[in-house]
Scaffold this motif. Sequence first.
Motif, PDB file in Angstrom:
ATOM      1  N   ILE A 298       0.868  -1.162  -0.004  1.00 55.69           N
ATOM      2  CA  ILE A 298       0.077   0.107  -0.207  1.00 55.69           C
ATOM      3  C   ILE A 298       0.940   1.245  -0.095  1.00 55.69           C
ATOM      4  O   ILE A 298       1.679   1.376   0.868  1.00 55.69           O
ATOM      5  N   ILE A 299       0.754   2.135  -1.011  1.00 56.36           N
ATOM      6  CA  ILE A 299       1.442   3.362  -1.026  1.00 56.36           C
ATOM      7  C   ILE A 299       0.370   4.449  -0.971  1.00 56.36           C
ATOM      8  O   ILE A 299      -0.635   4.756  -1.518  1.00 56.36           O
ATOM      9  N   GLY A 300       0.663   5.392   0.243  1.00 56.36           N
ATOM     10  CA  GLY A 300      -0.465   6.304   0.599  1.00 56.36           C
ATOM     11  C   GLY A 300       0.117   7.650   1.404  1.00 56.36           C
ATOM     12  O   GLY A 300       1.394   7.705   1.754  1.00 56.36           O
ATOM     13  N   ARG A 301      -0.639   8.696   1.296  1.00 57.99           N
ATOM     14  CA  ARG A 301      -0.486   9.862   2.052  1.00 57.99           C
ATOM     15  C   ARG A 301      -1.770  10.639   1.942  1.00 57.99           C
ATOM     16  O   ARG A 301      -2.582  10.324   1.391  1.00 57.99           O
ATOM     17  N   GLY A 302      -1.791  11.590   3.074  1.00 62.53           N
ATOM     18  CA  GLY A 302      -3.014  12.419   2.860  1.00 62.53           C
ATOM     19  C   GLY A 302      -3.124  13.331   1.715  1.00 62.53           C
ATOM     20  O   GLY A 302      -2.228  13.524   0.806  1.00 62.53           O
ATOM     21  N   GLY A 303      -4.161  13.992   1.725  1.00 67.44           N
ATOM     22  CA  GLY A 303      -4.382  14.948   0.618  1.00 67.44           C
ATOM     23  C   GLY A 303      -3.510  16.184   0.604  1.00 67.44           C
ATOM     24  O   GLY A 303      -2.805  16.516   1.564  1.00 67.44           O
ATOM     25  N   GLY A 304      -3.486  17.094  -0.420  1.00 69.74           N
ATOM     26  CA  GLY A 304      -3.050  18.021  -0.460  1.00 69.74           C
ATOM     27  C   GLY A 304      -2.943  18.935  -1.965  1.00 69.74           C
ATOM     28  O   GLY A 304      -3.946  18.408  -2.588  1.00 69.74           O
ATOM     29  N   SER A 305      -2.343  19.935  -2.106  1.00 71.03           N
ATOM     30  CA  SER A 305      -2.318  20.495  -3.534  1.00 71.03           C
ATOM     31  C   SER A 305      -1.672  19.564  -4.561  1.00 71.03           C
ATOM     32  O   SER A 305      -1.070  18.688  -4.075  1.00 71.03           O
ATOM     33  N   ILE A 306      -1.670  19.970  -5.790  1.00 72.46           N
ATOM     34  CA  ILE A 306      -0.767  19.282  -6.739  1.00 72.46           C
ATOM     35  C   ILE A 306       0.638  19.400  -6.559  1.00 72.46           C
ATOM     36  O   ILE A 306       1.475  18.584  -6.976  1.00 72.46           O
ATOM     37  N   GLU A 307       1.137  20.293  -5.943  1.00 75.78           N
ATOM     38  CA  GLU A 307       2.552  20.603  -5.737  1.00 75.78           C
ATOM     39  C   GLU A 307       3.009  19.402  -4.576  1.00 75.78           C
ATOM     40  O   GLU A 307       3.851  18.845  -4.583  1.00 75.78           O
ATOM     41  N   ASP A 308       2.168  19.594  -3.510  1.00 76.16           N
ATOM     42  CA  ASP A 308       2.220  18.372  -2.299  1.00 76.16           C
ATOM     43  C   ASP A 308       2.201  16.999  -2.828  1.00 76.16           C
ATOM     44  O   ASP A 308       2.870  16.086  -2.461  1.00 76.16           O
ATOM     45  N   LEU A 309       1.354  16.595  -3.770  1.00 77.17           N
ATOM     46  CA  LEU A 309       1.163  15.415  -4.290  1.00 77.17           C
ATOM     47  C   LEU A 309       2.113  15.061  -5.545  1.00 77.17           C
ATOM     48  O   LEU A 309       2.062  13.863  -6.049  1.00 77.17           O
ATOM     49  N   TRP A 310       3.076  16.067  -6.006  1.00 81.77           N
ATOM     50  CA  TRP A 310       3.618  15.956  -7.255  1.00 81.77           C
ATOM     51  C   TRP A 310       4.580  14.976  -7.351  1.00 81.77           C
ATOM     52  O   TRP A 310       4.899  14.202  -8.336  1.00 81.77           O
ATOM     53  N   ASN A 311       5.139  14.403  -6.322  1.00 79.60           N
ATOM     54  CA  ASN A 311       6.177  13.119  -6.368  1.00 79.60           C
ATOM     55  C   ASN A 311       5.554  12.192  -6.906  1.00 79.60           C
ATOM     56  O   ASN A 311       6.371  11.191  -7.228  1.00 79.60           O
TER      57      ASN A 311
ATOM     58  N   GLY B 146      -3.709  11.098  -1.376  1.00 79.07           N
ATOM     59  CA  GLY B 146      -4.408  12.063  -1.479  1.00 79.07           C
ATOM     60  C   GLY B 146      -6.021  11.697  -1.046  1.00 79.07           C
ATOM     61  O   GLY B 146      -5.960  10.542  -0.505  1.00 79.07           O
ATOM     62  N   HIS B 147      -6.869  12.581  -1.133  1.00 77.69           N
ATOM     63  CA  HIS B 147      -8.367  12.397  -0.910  1.00 77.69           C
ATOM     64  C   HIS B 147      -8.937  11.590  -2.389  1.00 77.69           C
ATOM     65  O   HIS B 147      -8.733  11.518  -3.160  1.00 77.69           O
ATOM     66  N   GLU B 148     -10.407  11.710  -2.124  1.00 77.06           N
ATOM     67  CA  GLU B 148     -11.086  11.042  -3.227  1.00 77.06           C
ATOM     68  C   GLU B 148     -11.044  11.721  -4.644  1.00 77.06           C
ATOM     69  O   GLU B 148     -10.848  11.197  -5.538  1.00 77.06           O
ATOM     70  N   THR B 149     -10.975  13.031  -4.390  1.00 77.29           N
ATOM     71  CA  THR B 149     -10.892  13.888  -5.564  1.00 77.29           C
ATOM     72  C   THR B 149      -9.631  14.097  -6.095  1.00 77.29           C
ATOM     73  O   THR B 149      -9.506  14.627  -7.280  1.00 77.29           O
ATOM     74  N   ASP B 150      -8.560  13.850  -5.409  1.00 77.65           N
ATOM     75  CA  ASP B 150      -7.280  13.924  -5.767  1.00 77.65           C
ATOM     76  C   ASP B 150      -6.653  12.508  -6.776  1.00 77.65           C
ATOM     77  O   ASP B 150      -6.921  11.537  -6.260  1.00 77.65           O
TER      78      ASP B 150
END
Length: 446
Positions: A198-211, A233-237
Amino acid sequence: MSDYLSVSALTKYIKYKFDQDPHLQTVLLKGELSNFKKHSSGHLYFNVKDKNSVISAMMFKGNASKIDFEPKEGDEVLLEARVSVYERRGNYQIYVNKMHIDGIGNLYQKLEQLKKKLTKDGYFDSNHKKLIPKFPQKIAVLTAGTGAAIRDIHTTINSRYPLAEQIQINTLVQGEQAKNDIIEKIKQADELNVDTIIIGRGGGSIEDLWNFNEEDVVKAIYACETPIISAVGHETDFTLSDFVADVRAATPTQAAVMATPDQYELRQYLQQLKLSLTRFINQHIQQQRKHLEHVASYYKFKTPTLLYDQQIQKRDDLEKQLNLNINFKINQHNQQLQLMKQNFNLKYFKQSIQREQTTISQKQMELNKLMNHYITKQKNNLTAKLESLNNLSPTNTMLRGYTIVNKEDKVITSTNDLVENDNIVLTMKDGIVDAQVKKVRCNDDQ
């Protein structure tokens, strides 16, 4: 009680303050559109954000119809708006009067280009997806060591399927070093012989999730032999890691649900199986008992001799018939043997052999006579041919006084082949003479 305000009263007062502030009536903003939605009424609802903050916004249909471009997620825009409060939710927001494009968001543009490239290369094809094991023994969890994501995953797995061993691999999920760390931890987890990652993390902006949109991270997930659930991210990310992973979960909690069966559902299912199996066994036992009672009531089992007395009599009959057949065959073969003895006369056989031996001796004598005659005839023919060949031999010819003339190793048979002063060789019966031609006289010259 008269000193306490209602929520509505307080909200109206705050809205009044916003509406009366001249600095909030016309505000010029620059930001990026996110969560953009166009209502069926024609009104636009969206957020405007930068690196540090987000503001809710709306634009009425009349003003939206004057926009000279098609707004979409990630657009960098210039806005003219007023700031107010939406009383029903008590949130402050901006009401946009004008909107102009300020260039396309670089990250969204880069994301779309990379998504198209990787889609074309086949990294998102469904035929590369691996099935998630139903009953995992080991689950590797790649996420930050602290935060809601790891807590949600661990809590959900322990609640649903405590038999699964959880291997937590602390991973950087944000920052400049995160990309290489994510790739390294994926390879590390793939070598641990786990059932699911499982690869996971919390939500955030596109910059936060860019990796999780980096091409190298996508390729590392694609190359992983172990099934991977992406919960970034969250459901919409949505990230590119979601598209390449074997399964995409809307949240870390949902990822834990996808990775494990529910122990309570399993218990209920096993209980149902137990009841069904018990019912089936009881029914089978009842059926077999009835069958046994039916067989036991059969009259032959009450008198066991009935089962074999007929067979004993039948065996005796067969034995008697077998003996008769054997005696018949023996007598038949004896008769045939006597008949053959009568037809076979030994004296006549010896006489026949003597006659054949006499015939063979006569034929052998005739053959020897013919062979001797043929050999004598062939010897005479050979002698005659040898005499003829000897008469034609050059040696015999030379014995009668003839000589063979050679010039340059060629036999000369005509005076036309010689000229004066030619060197010639004369072969005679008792030797060879070297000579030179003094003069050539042809028969035509006489």
